[in-house]
Scaffold this motif. Structure first.
Motif, PDB file in Angstrom:
ATOM      1  N   SER A  74       0.845  -1.199   0.000  1.00 27.22           N
ATOM      2  CA  SER A  74       0.000   0.000   0.000  1.00 27.22           C
ATOM      3  C   SER A  74       0.877   1.244   0.000  1.00 27.22           C
ATOM      4  N   ILE A  75       1.958   1.196   0.764  1.00 23.55           N
ATOM      5  CA  ILE A  75       2.858   2.343   0.810  1.00 23.55           C
ATOM      6  C   ILE A  75       3.533   2.534  -0.552  1.00 23.55           C
ATOM      7  N   SER A  76       3.999   1.420  -1.142  1.00 23.84           N
ATOM      8  CA  SER A  76       4.759   1.558  -2.386  1.00 23.84           C
ATOM      9  C   SER A  76       3.858   1.733  -3.604  1.00 23.84           C
ATOM     10  N   GLY A  77       2.562   1.676  -3.409  1.00 25.23           N
ATOM     11  CA  GLY A  77       1.658   2.007  -4.513  1.00 25.23           C
ATOM     12  C   GLY A  77       1.273   0.831  -5.394  1.00 25.23           C
ATOM     13  N   VAL A  78       1.735  -0.368  -5.038  1.00 28.45           N
ATOM     14  CA  VAL A  78       1.329  -1.533  -5.821  1.00 28.45           C
ATOM     15  C   VAL A  78      -0.143  -1.834  -5.583  1.00 28.45           C
ATOM     16  N   GLU A  79      -0.564  -1.682  -4.303  1.00 38.09           N
ATOM     17  CA  GLU A  79      -1.983  -1.775  -3.971  1.00 38.09           C
ATOM     18  C   GLU A  79      -2.446  -0.385  -3.537  1.00 38.09           C
ATOM     19  N   THR A  80      -3.688  -0.079  -3.816  1.00 39.28           N
ATOM     20  CA  THR A  80      -4.212   1.221  -3.375  1.00 39.28           C
ATOM     21  C   THR A  80      -5.217   1.000  -2.255  1.00 39.28           C
ATOM     22  N   PRO A  81      -5.036   1.670  -1.131  1.00 44.44           N
ATOM     23  CA  PRO A  81      -6.000   1.527  -0.037  1.00 44.44           C
ATOM     24  C   PRO A  81      -7.361   2.117  -0.422  1.00 44.44           C
ATOM     25  N   ARG A  82      -8.406   1.519   0.124  1.00 44.43           N
ATOM     26  CA  ARG A  82      -9.734   2.010  -0.226  1.00 44.43           C
ATOM     27  C   ARG A  82     -10.041   3.298   0.547  1.00 44.43           C
ATOM     28  N   SER A  83      -9.542   3.370   1.775  1.00 46.26           N
ATOM     29  CA  SER A  83      -9.710   4.623   2.511  1.00 46.26           C
ATOM     30  C   SER A  83      -8.484   4.850   3.377  1.00 46.26           C
ATOM     31  N   GLY A  84      -8.368   6.046   3.910  1.00 44.85           N
ATOM     32  CA  GLY A  84      -7.199   6.406   4.691  1.00 44.85           C
ATOM     33  C   GLY A  84      -6.195   7.135   3.830  1.00 44.85           C
ATOM     34  N   SER A  85      -5.112   7.595   4.430  1.00 42.75           N
ATOM     35  CA  SER A  85      -4.141   8.343   3.630  1.00 42.75           C
ATOM     36  C   SER A  85      -2.719   7.967   4.007  1.00 42.75           C
ATOM     37  N   ILE A  86      -1.836   8.135   3.039  1.00 42.61           N
ATOM     38  CA  ILE A  86      -0.416   7.890   3.252  1.00 42.61           C
ATOM     39  C   ILE A  86       0.313   9.172   2.843  1.00 42.61           C
ATOM     40  N   ILE A  87       1.020   9.751   3.789  1.00 43.00           N
ATOM     41  CA  ILE A  87       1.723  11.004   3.511  1.00 43.00           C
ATOM     42  C   ILE A  87       3.217  10.732   3.575  1.00 43.00           C
ATOM     43  N   PHE A  88       3.915  11.093   2.519  1.00 44.50           N
ATOM     44  CA  PHE A  88       5.371  10.966   2.529  1.00 44.50           C
ATOM     45  C   PHE A  88       5.960  12.344   2.281  1.00 44.50           C
ATOM     46  N   ASP A  89       6.782  12.799   3.236  1.00 44.38           N
ATOM     47  CA  ASP A  89       7.406  14.110   3.094  1.00 44.38           C
ATOM     48  C   ASP A  89       6.376  15.215   2.835  1.00 44.38           C
ATOM     49  N   GLY A  90       5.267  15.130   3.523  1.00 41.10           N
ATOM     50  CA  GLY A  90       4.249  16.170   3.380  1.00 41.10           C
ATOM     51  C   GLY A  90       3.387  16.044   2.141  1.00 41.10           C
ATOM     52  N   GLN A  91       3.675  15.027   1.294  1.00 39.51           N
ATOM     53  CA  GLN A  91       2.862  14.858   0.079  1.00 39.51           C
ATOM     54  C   GLN A  91       1.970  13.634   0.194  1.00 39.51           C
ATOM     55  N   ASP A  92       0.761  13.773  -0.255  1.00 43.32           N
ATOM     56  CA  ASP A  92      -0.155  12.643  -0.215  1.00 43.32           C
ATOM     57  C   ASP A  92       0.197  11.669  -1.345  1.00 43.32           C
ATOM     58  N   ILE A  93       0.592  10.461  -1.000  1.00 47.28           N
ATOM     59  CA  ILE A  93       0.961   9.485  -2.036  1.00 47.28           C
ATOM     60  C   ILE A  93      -0.039   8.334  -2.103  1.00 47.28           C
ATOM     61  N   THR A  94      -1.162   8.482  -1.421  1.00 45.83           N
ATOM     62  CA  THR A  94      -2.118   7.379  -1.331  1.00 45.83           C
ATOM     63  C   THR A  94      -2.507   6.835  -2.701  1.00 45.83           C
ATOM     64  N   HIS A  95      -2.787   7.729  -3.618  1.00 48.12           N
ATOM     65  CA  HIS A  95      -3.280   7.272  -4.917  1.00 48.12           C
ATOM     66  C   HIS A  95      -2.254   7.427  -6.035  1.00 48.12           C
ATOM     67  N   LYS A  96      -1.035   7.695  -5.661  1.00 50.14           N
ATOM     68  CA  LYS A  96      -0.001   7.808  -6.693  1.00 50.14           C
ATOM     69  C   LYS A  96       0.368   6.413  -7.193  1.00 50.14           C
ATOM     70  N   SER A  97       0.806   6.330  -8.467  1.00 51.78           N
ATOM     71  CA  SER A  97       1.211   5.026  -8.974  1.00 51.78           C
ATOM     72  C   SER A  97       2.631   4.720  -8.505  1.00 51.78           C
ATOM     73  N   SER A  98       2.993   3.439  -8.569  1.00 52.90           N
ATOM     74  CA  SER A  98       4.230   3.021  -7.927  1.00 52.90           C
ATOM     75  C   SER A  98       5.458   3.711  -8.510  1.00 52.90           C
ATOM     76  N   HIS A  99       5.449   3.972  -9.827  1.00 54.18           N
ATOM     77  CA  HIS A  99       6.665   4.586 -10.380  1.00 54.18           C
ATOM     78  C   HIS A  99       6.833   6.025  -9.926  1.00 54.18           C
ATOM     79  N   GLU A 100       5.697   6.701  -9.666  1.00 53.77           N
ATOM     80  CA  GLU A 100       5.801   8.065  -9.126  1.00 53.77           C
ATOM     81  C   GLU A 100       6.358   8.030  -7.710  1.00 53.77           C
ATOM     82  N   ILE A 101       5.911   7.035  -6.955  1.00 55.02           N
ATOM     83  CA  ILE A 101       6.365   6.928  -5.574  1.00 55.02           C
ATOM     84  C   ILE A 101       7.859   6.614  -5.522  1.00 55.02           C
ATOM     85  N   VAL A 102       8.303   5.741  -6.441  1.00 56.04           N
ATOM     86  CA  VAL A 102       9.736   5.446  -6.492  1.00 56.04           C
ATOM     87  C   VAL A 102      10.516   6.721  -6.786  1.00 56.04           C
TER      88      VAL A 102
END
Lengths: 401, 235
Positions: free
Chosen positions: B46-74
Motif C-alpha cells: 500500500s505504501i509503495s503504490g502496488v496496492e491502493t487503499p480504499r480509505s485512509g491516507s499515506i503522507i510521505f514528506d508532506g505529500q499525499d501518495i495514497t493514490h499515486k502510482s508506484s513509479h511516481e512513488i519510487v
C-alpha cells in the motif's frame, strides 16, 4: 555389449510403434477406380529402418547433451569465432564484402531471384519487429500478422480512395501500425503468458475478419488490386521496380537493425527487458508498466506496418487471405528458430523460414511438418535459438568493458 | 517522514488491512512484525503504490501518495525490495543494479553508488557479469537490496529479507541493513517474520495482527514484552 542390446531394443520398440502409426496411411492404399486395396509393404520397411536409425541417433544426441559434451565444444568453438570476428581487419573486409554482395546482388541474378530475396528481407523486418515484442518485452504475440495487414491495407486503401503514392503511404503505414499496436496494448495490459497469447491471436483474427467482411470499405475477400509499385521519380519497369523494392527492403532492414541496436542500449530497452524478467521488480524500480507494455506493442507494430506497405507495393494486390494466423506463426517460428532476442539470429531465422520452402519446392507439402520437427529438435537441443543472444558486458556509467 | 493514517486495503471483497496507522521518522529503522497473513506485505504494498487503499491516507514528506502510482512513488525516493527477491534473472548483476538507478540521471553519482554496494556485498562484484538467475538465494537477496539502494532511496522498504535464507546469511544481511542505515542515513521500514532478528536491529516496532496494529513500542521494549515474546519470539 549389454548396453548396446538394450539400446537396440529401445530403438526396435520405437520403430515398431512408428510402423503401427503409419500403417494406415503409408501402407494401405485404396484404389477407388477398380475398388481394390494396394498393400505397399515396401513403405513399411522404409519406415521401420528410418525410425530405427533416427531413434538411435536421437538417443545418442540426448545422451551427449546430458554429458554436456556439446556445450564445452561449442563454447571453445565460439571463443575462436569471437576472437576471429572481433579482429578489426576481418570486420572491415567482411563487412565491405557483404555490402558489395548486397549492392551487386540484383544485377547479378535473375530478377525472379531478387523478388524472392526481397520477400525474405521483408520477413527479416517482420521478425525483427516481432522480436521487440517477444525477445525484449517478453509478451507472446500470436496476432502479429494483423499489423502487417494494417500496413498493407493502409497503402491499399489510401491508393484506392485518394490515389496516394507509396512514399506517402510508408510513414502512414508505420504510424497506423503503431496505433493498432496501442489498440491491442490497452486491453491486454493485465494479461500475461497464455492469456496474452490467446487475446493477441483473437486480435489477429478480428482484424482479418474485419477486412474480409467490411466489403464496402475494404473490398472484402476479393482484395485490392493494381496497387502501383513504388516509383523512382518516374514509373519503373517491372524489373526496375523489383530492384528498387529490393533496395527499399535493404534500407528498412538496416534501419530496423540500427533502431533495435539503439533500443537495446537505451533506458527504454532496458525497461522492456526488466519487465520481461520480472514485472513486480520492474515496478519496484520505478518502471511504468503501462507505458512499457504499450511501448513494446507500438515499437513492434511499427515495423509490420512498414513492411505491409512494402508488400502492397511489391505484389500490387492484397487480400485478407495473406494475413492469416499461419503468417503470424511463421514469423514467430523465424524468431524462435533463429534465437529470441538476438538480431543475427532473427535474420538467419527469417531467411531459413522463407528461403528453404522457396528453393525446395518439391518438399512444399511437408513444409509445416519440417518446421514442426525443427522446432521440437531446437527446443530440446538448443532452446536459445541457432544464434543465441550475447549479452554485452558493461559497467554503469563507464561504457563497455 | 512517512505517515500512514488509518488505511483500509482490500483484495476484492477481502479486507486485508483494517485501519493501519503508523509513522516513520527520518533515519529510523522501523520494523513491522506479525504472523502469516497479518497484512505485513499488504501494508508495504500500500505504501509503495502496488496496492491502493480504499480509505485512509499515506503522507510521505508532506505529500499525499495514497493514490499515486508506484513509479511516481519510487521517483519520490521510496524504494521497495519485494518479498521473494524478484531480481531480473536474465540480466547480469551489473544490469540488475543499473536497473535500480533507472530513474536517476546523475551518472557519476550512480557510479559511486555502484562502488558502494559492491563494497557492501563483495560477492556481487565478483559475479558482476553473471546473470541474476545463476545466483544463490542469499546472493539474490543481496542483489535485490543492492539494487534498491542504487535508487538512492530516502525510505527503503524491505519485505522479509530473511525469507528462506540460512541463519548465517540472515545475520550478514541484517548487519548490512544496519550499516546502510548508519552510513547513508537511509530510513528503513522492515517487514519481518523473523521477529527476533528484526527487533534486534530496529529502533521501533509495530506488531500487526489480523490487519490491525495491536502494539507499538521501542524495539527493545517489545523484546521484553511478555505477549510478544510468547507469540513471536518463541522464548
Amino acid at each position: 555389449m549389454n548396453r548396446l542390446l538394450s539400446e537396440a531394443k529401445k530403438s526396435l520398440i520405437t520403430s515398431l510403434w512408428f510402423m503401427v502409426l503409419t500403417f494406415p496411411l503409408l501402407v494401405i492404399k485404396v484404389n477407388t477406380r477398380d475398388n481394390t486395396v494396394v498393400w505397399r509393404w515396401m513403405n513399411l520397411l522404409w519406415v521401420a529402418i528410418g525410425a530405427f536409425g533416427l531413434s538411435w541417433i536421437w538417443r545418442r544426441m540426448l545422451e551427449r547433451r546430458e554429458k554436456g559434451n556439446t556445450r564445452i565444444q561449442s563454447s571453445a568453438w565460439r571463443e575462436k569465432v569471437t576472437v576471429f570476428a572481433s579482429n578489426r581487419k576481418f570486420q572491415i573486409s567482411g563487412l565491405s564484402t557483404l555490402a558489395l554482395v548486397v549492392v551487386l546482388f540484383p544485377f547479378l541474378v535473375k530478377f525472379y531471384q531478387v523478388g524472392i530475396v526481397t520477400s525474405a528481407l521483408m520477413f527479416v523486418i517482420l521478425g525483427l519487429g516481432l522480436n521487440i515484442v517477444i525477445g525484449y518485452g517478453g509478451l507472446l504475440h500470436l496476432g502479429y500478422a494483423a499489423f502487417y495487414a494494417v500496413g498493407a491495407y493502409s497503402y491499399g486503401l489510401m491508393y484506392l480512395y485518394w490515389g496516394l503514392p507509396f512514399w506517402v503511404a510508408l510513414p502512414f503505414g508505420a504510424v497506423s501500425g503503431a496505433l493498432f499496436g496501442l489498440v491491442i496494448g490497452f486491453p491486454v495490459l493485465r494479461l500475461r503468458g497464455d492469456y496474452l497469447a490467446i487475446v493477441t491471436l483473437a486480435f489477429g483474427e478480428i482484424i482479418r475478419l474485419l477486412l474480409e467482411n467490411l466489403s464496402g470499405f475494404t473490398k472484402g475477400p476479393e482484395g485490392i488490386a493494381q496497387i502501383p509499385r513504388p516509383a523512382f521519380f518516374t514509373k519503373l519497369s517491372l524489373q526496375g521496380a523489383t530492384t528498387y523494392l529490393y533496395f527499399i527492403a535493404i534500407a528498412l532492414v538496416l534501419l530496423a537493425i540500427f533502431v533495435i541496436k539503439r533500443l537495446e542500449d537505451s533506458r527504454v530497452g532496458r525497461a522492456l527487458e526488466a519487465m520481461r524478467d520480472d514485472e513486480i521488480a520492474a515496478q519496484a524500480m520505478g518502471i511504468d508498466l503501462t507505458k512499457a507494455k504499450l511501448t513494446t506493442f507500438a515499437l513492434g507494430a511499427v515495423w509490420a506496418g512498414m513492411v505491409g506497405v512494402v508488400l502492397a507495393g511489391k505484389t500490387t494486390y492484397i487480400n485478407p487471405g495473406s494475413f492469416t494466423l499461419m503468417e503470424s506463426v511463421m514469423i514467430l517460428v523465424a524468431v524462435v528458430l533463429g534465437g529470441t532476442g538476438s538480431i543475427p539470429g532473427v535474420i538467419l531465422g527469417a531467411f531459413l523460414v522463407t528461403l528453404i520452402p522457396e528453393y525446395f519446392r518439391a518438399l512444399a507439402d511437408y513444409r509445416m511438418l519440417m518446421f514442426g520437427v525443427a522446432l521440437v529438435v531446437m527446443s530440446i537441443f538448443r532452446p536459445q535459438g541457432i544464434i543465441p543472444r550475447v549479452r554485452k558486458r558493461y559497467t554503469v556509467g563507464g561504457g563497455k568493458e | 517522514m512517512l505517515k500512514v493514517d488509518n488505511i483500509h486495503t482490500y483484495y476484492g471483497n477481502i479486507q486485508a488491512l483494517k485501519g493501519i496507522s503508523l509513522d516513520v521518522e527520518q533515519g529510523e529503522i522501523i520494523t513491522l512484525i506479525g504472523a502469516n497473513g497479518a497484512g505485513k506485505s499488504t501494508t508495504l504494498m500500500s505504501i509503495s503504490g502496488v496496492e491502493t487503499p480504499r480509505s485512509g491516507s499515506i503522507i510521505f514528506d508532506g505529500q499525499d501518495i495514497t493514490h499515486k502510482s508506484s513509479h511516481e512513488i519510487v521517483s519520490m525516493g521510496v524504494c521497495q525490495v519485494p518479498e521473494g527477491r524478484h531480481i531480473f534473472p536474465q540480466l547480469t548483476i551489473t544490469e540488475n543494479l543499473d536497473m535500480g538507478a533507472y530513474l536517476r540521471n546523475d551518472k557519476d553519482e550512480v557510479k559511486k553508488d555502484l562502488e558502494y554496494v559492491m563494497d557492501l556485498f563483495p560477492i556481487l562484484a565478483k559475479r558482476r557479469h553473471q546473470s541474476g538467475g545463476t545466483l544463490s538465494g542469499g546472493e539474490q537477496q543481496m542483489l535485490a537490496i543492492s539494487r534498491a539502494l542504487m535508487a538512492r532511496p530516502r525510505l527503503l522498504l524491505l519485505d522479509e529479507p530473511s525469507l528462506g535464507l540460512a541463519p548465517l546469511i540472515v545475520q550478514q544481511i541484517f548487519e548490512i541493513i544496519t550499516r546502510v542505515n548508519q552510513e547513508q542515513g537511509t530510513t528503513i521500514f522492515l517487514v519481518e517474520q523473523n521477529a527476533n532478528m528484526a527487533l534486534k536491529i530496529a529502533h521501533r516496532g509495530y506488531v500487526l495482527q489480523n490487519g490491525m496494529i495491536v502494539k507499538t513500542d521501542k524495539a527493545s521494549a517489545l523484546m521484553e514484552d511478555q505477549e510478544v515474546r510468547d507469540a513471536y519470539l518463541g522464548v
